[in-house]
Write a protein that holds these residues in place. Structure first.
Motif, PDB file in Angstrom:
ATOM      1  N   SER A  40       0.840  -1.195   0.000  1.00  0.00           N
ATOM      2  CA  SER A  40       0.000   0.000   0.000  1.00  0.00           C
ATOM      3  C   SER A  40       0.875   1.244   0.000  1.00  0.00           C
ATOM      4  CB  SER A  40      -0.916  -0.002   1.231  1.00  0.00           C
ATOM      5  OG  SER A  40      -0.146  -0.073   2.418  1.00  0.00           O
ATOM      6  N   ALA A  41       1.844   1.273  -0.914  1.00  0.00           N
ATOM      7  CA  ALA A  41       2.803   2.372  -0.913  1.00  0.00           C
ATOM      8  C   ALA A  41       3.216   2.747  -2.323  1.00  0.00           C
ATOM      9  CB  ALA A  41       4.033   1.975  -0.098  1.00  0.00           C
ATOM     10  N   VAL A  42       3.845   3.944  -2.429  1.00  0.00           N
ATOM     11  CA  VAL A  42       4.366   4.461  -3.690  1.00  0.00           C
ATOM     12  C   VAL A  42       5.862   4.664  -3.539  1.00  0.00           C
ATOM     13  CG1 VAL A  42       4.266   6.341  -5.358  1.00  0.00           C
ATOM     14  CG2 VAL A  42       2.189   5.625  -4.175  1.00  0.00           C
ATOM     15  N   PHE A  43       6.636   4.268  -4.553  1.00  0.00           N
ATOM     16  CA  PHE A  43       8.099   4.337  -4.484  1.00  0.00           C
ATOM     17  C   PHE A  43       8.564   5.739  -4.878  1.00  0.00           C
ATOM     18  CE2 PHE A  43      12.441   3.380  -6.013  1.00  0.00           C
ATOM     19  CZ  PHE A  43      12.920   2.698  -4.901  1.00  0.00           C
ATOM     20  N   VAL A  44       9.238   6.454  -3.940  1.00  0.00           N
ATOM     21  CA  VAL A  44       9.741   7.810  -4.189  1.00  0.00           C
ATOM     22  C   VAL A  44      11.104   7.958  -3.527  1.00  0.00           C
ATOM     23  CG1 VAL A  44       9.372  10.277  -3.839  1.00  0.00           C
ATOM     24  CG2 VAL A  44       7.411   8.799  -4.290  1.00  0.00           C
ATOM     25  N   ASN A  45      12.106   8.441  -4.270  1.00  0.00           N
ATOM     26  CA  ASN A  45      13.410   8.781  -3.695  1.00  0.00           C
ATOM     27  C   ASN A  45      14.063   7.637  -2.923  1.00  0.00           C
ATOM     28  OD1 ASN A  45      13.550  11.356  -4.689  1.00  0.00           O
ATOM     29  ND2 ASN A  45      13.927  12.307  -2.716  1.00  0.00           N
ATOM     30  N   GLY A  46      13.936   6.429  -3.427  1.00  0.00           N
ATOM     31  CA  GLY A  46      14.600   5.308  -2.778  1.00  0.00           C
ATOM     32  C   GLY A  46      13.819   4.665  -1.659  1.00  0.00           C
ATOM     33  N   LYS A  47      12.657   5.204  -1.334  1.00  0.00           N
ATOM     34  CA  LYS A  47      11.813   4.643  -0.282  1.00  0.00           C
ATOM     35  C   LYS A  47      10.370   4.566  -0.770  1.00  0.00           C
ATOM     36  CE  LYS A  47      14.843   4.400   3.167  1.00  0.00           C
ATOM     37  NZ  LYS A  47      15.179   3.144   3.866  1.00  0.00           N
ATOM     38  N   PHE A  48       9.597   3.676  -0.154  1.00  0.00           N
ATOM     39  CA  PHE A  48       8.164   3.646  -0.402  1.00  0.00           C
ATOM     40  C   PHE A  48       7.477   4.637   0.535  1.00  0.00           C
ATOM     41  CE2 PHE A  48       9.463  -0.493  -2.031  1.00  0.00           C
ATOM     42  CZ  PHE A  48       8.765  -0.545  -3.225  1.00  0.00           C
TER      43      PHE A  48
END
Length: 224
Positions: A40-48
């Motif tokens: 339940s997450a979105v991948f941004v800048n090396g992290k979800f």
């Protein structure tokens, strides 16, 4: 002239691009609390990113920098300890391009020469007296200063730097870094303690040392 103008424009764009890539990208949202649950997450800048509706105040909170870190245990041969608060410790830092560290030094303790590949460091001394410095790229010029309580010093991104407690009492400093995960490469550890180890012949020639000295240093840093 038109061709010269075009080349100048390309050069400026390339320069701007190189500056932009040297720092954490600017966020395009209010926050992106890091989370390991990819369902339940979105991948941004090396992290979800955690679902914003599930974010709580504690995602932006860390407690513990009031306590001095252990600098005197037998495994600590340099007499210093760094407590880093980066995105891996404080999830709310994700995409915000900043982190914080507490540096504790016993008497004559050293934070050895190291670099932060992704961050400039701004240090303020809270207690004690520190000898600090950094070395530029070619030519390798040293900039050094003795800092007392309340003094501030900046270490530019990617340059080798150090902090040394020159007093006979403990010292404390705090550092801010312009990256959520600035990284650290301690020079001696990286050169003599890498896994697998660097070929000794490379180190013998690079540092102009006897083979026995190189083997001793590799053994010492590999064990650490």
């Amino acid at each position: 002239m038109q061709g010269v103008s075009f080349l100048a424009t390309v050069a400026l764009l390339a320069l701007a691009s190189s500056f932009a890539s040297a720092y954490d990208p600017s966020p395009l949202q209010d926050f992106c609390v890091a989370i390991n649950d990819i369902k339940s997450a979105v991948f941004v800048n090396g992290k979800f990113c955690k679902d914003p509706t599930m974010v709580v105040a504690n995602d932006f909170f860390f407690s513990g920098l009031s306590k001095p870190a252990d600098t005197a245990n037998k495994a600590n041969k340099v007499g210093s300890n760094v407590t880093l608060v980066n995105v891996d410790i404080l999830a709310g830092l994700n995409t915000l391009g900043i982190s914080l560290a507490r540096l504790d030094f016993e008497a004559y303790g050293l934070n050895p020469p190291h670099i932060h590949p992704r961050g400039t460091e701004l240090l303020v001394v809270m207690e004690g007296t520190l000898l600090v410095g950094f070395v530029t790229s070619n030519p390798n010029k040293l900039f050094t200063k003795v800092l007392d309580k309340g003094d501030v010093f900046v270490f530019p991104i990617g340059l080798i730097h150090f902090q040394f407690n020159i007093g006979n009492t403990n010292a404390v400093a705090f550092s801010g870094l312009n990256s959520q995960n600035p990284g650290v490469i301690t020079i001696a550890n990286a050169v003599f303690g890498s896994k697998p180890p660097i070929n000794p012949d490379v180190l013998i020639k690079a540092f102009q040392l006897d083979k026995g000295v190189v083997e001793y240093l590799e053994k010492e840093f590999m064990s650490n």
